[in-house]
Design an enzyme around this catalytic site. Structure first.
Site, short mmCIF file in Angstrom:
data_model
loop_
_atom_site.label_atom_id
_atom_site.label_comp_id
_atom_site.label_asym_id
_atom_site.label_seq_id
_atom_site.Cartn_x
_atom_site.Cartn_y
_atom_site.Cartn_z
NE ARG A 112 -2.52 0.98 3.73
CZ ARG A 112 -3.45 0.81 4.67
NH1 ARG A 112 -4.73 0.78 4.33
NH2 ARG A 112 -3.11 0.67 5.92
NE ARG A 137 -1.72 3.66 7.39
CZ ARG A 137 -2.92 3.18 7.70
NH1 ARG A 137 -3.94 3.37 6.88
NH2 ARG A 137 -3.12 2.53 8.83
NE ARG A 191 -2.57 -1.29 11.09
CZ ARG A 191 -2.13 -1.14 9.84
NH1 ARG A 191 -0.84 -1.19 9.56
NH2 ARG A 191 -3.00 -0.94 8.87
P1 ADP Z 1 -6.24 0.37 9.39
O1 ADP Z 1 -5.65 0.48 8.02
O2 ADP Z 1 -5.51 -0.57 10.27
O3 ADP Z 1 -7.71 0.14 9.37
P2 ADP Z 1 -6.55 3.18 10.19
O4 ADP Z 1 -5.97 4.02 9.12
O5 ADP Z 1 -8.03 3.12 10.30
O6 ADP Z 1 -5.91 1.73 10.12
O7 ADP Z 1 -5.97 3.67 11.62
C1 ADP Z 1 -4.60 3.77 11.88
C2 ADP Z 1 -4.34 3.85 13.38
O8 ADP Z 1 -5.04 4.99 13.95
C3 ADP Z 1 -4.84 2.66 14.21
O9 ADP Z 1 -3.93 1.60 14.23
C4 ADP Z 1 -5.03 3.31 15.60
O10 ADP Z 1 -3.80 3.49 16.26
C5 ADP Z 1 -5.57 4.67 15.24
N1 ADP Z 1 -7.06 4.69 15.20
C6 ADP Z 1 -7.82 4.86 14.08
N2 ADP Z 1 -9.12 4.82 14.38
C7 ADP Z 1 -9.21 4.62 15.72
C8 ADP Z 1 -10.28 4.47 16.65
N3 ADP Z 1 -11.57 4.52 16.26
N4 ADP Z 1 -9.99 4.27 17.95
C9 ADP Z 1 -8.72 4.22 18.38
N5 ADP Z 1 -7.65 4.33 17.56
C10 ADP Z 1 -7.88 4.53 16.25
#
Ligand code: ADP
Ligand code: ZN
Length: 211
Positions: free
Chosen positions: A125, A158, A169
């Protein structure tokens, strides 16, 4: 007011699909991941606190994220509906969101078959430094290598898309996020969509659900 919520493991395609839905239907996308990354990039005091949490693959505290989300969903720029990408991520967040009333709520669970798909997607990605558009060097490459199709910005990986952080994650996802599937199923608003097929096909399925 319509609220669409995307659920699914990291790499399931929540961000990519919400971008498409946002454009096609004119609903506002709210990505907590994007909001948090913007905060981290700004080097603000709160951003500095969030950086190590994100880089480890852990969740930021509910207080912070719930406040950010509440401010967004009640903004006057949203009139038809909004799409939640990355929120809620645990039962408490889901309950907080339910306090904000809407006319219709649709929860779409993007289901990916196995972890290998997830690792492959996340490791290839790339996102735009400038507009956060999502690309994938294997499945959805930009027209020009390293350059955003939409705004011409530079593409980058990222910092949390590395093997160690992806593992964490996924662990967090299985432990605290997955249980909200049942919460929405009990509420009668959950739809399951196979997310291992192509983006176009996933979009078509979602169109059928929304119409
Ligand atoms: P992914 O690609 O894993 O779905 P995101 O881009 O949605 O990741 O989020 C990246 C990071 O931001 C998460 O690993 C977390 O640390 C934080 N984060 C995002 N959304 C939330 C949430 N609703 N509650 C707590 N932490 C969050
Ligand atoms: Zn861009």
């Amino acid at each position: 007011m319509l609220r669409i919520i995307f659920l699914g493991a990291p790499g399931a395609g929540k961000g990519t699909i919400s971008d498409i839905i946002e454009k096609k239907y004119n609903y506002k996308k709210i990505s907590t991941g994007d909001l948090i990354r913007a905060e981290v990039k700004s080097n603000s005091i709160i951003g500095e606190k969030l950086r190590p949490i994100v880089d480890k693959g852990e969740l930021v505290s509910d207080d912070i994220i719930v406040e950010i989300v509440k401010k967004r969903v009640t903004s006057k720029y949203i009139n038809k509906g909004y799409i939640m990408d990355g929120f809620p991520r645990n039962i408490n967040q889901a309950k907080e969101l339910s306090k904000i009333e809407v006319d219709r709520e649709v929860v779409i669970y993007l289901k990916v078959g196995n972890e290998e798909v997830i690792f492959n997607r996340l490791l290839s990605r790339e996102i735009c430094k400038n507009c956060e558009a999502i690309f994938n060097t294997k499945n959805k490459p930009p027209k020009v290598e390293g350059v955003c199709d939409i705004c011409g910005g530079i593409l980058e990986k990222r910092t949390d898309d590395n093997e160690g952080t992806i593992e964490e994650r996924l662990r967090v996802y299985i432990e605290v996020t997955k249980p909200i599937i049942k919460y929405y199923e009990d509420k009668g608003v959950l739809y399951r969509v196979d997310a291992s097929i192509s983006i176009e096909e996933v979009f078509k399925k979602i169109g059928e659900i929304l119409n």
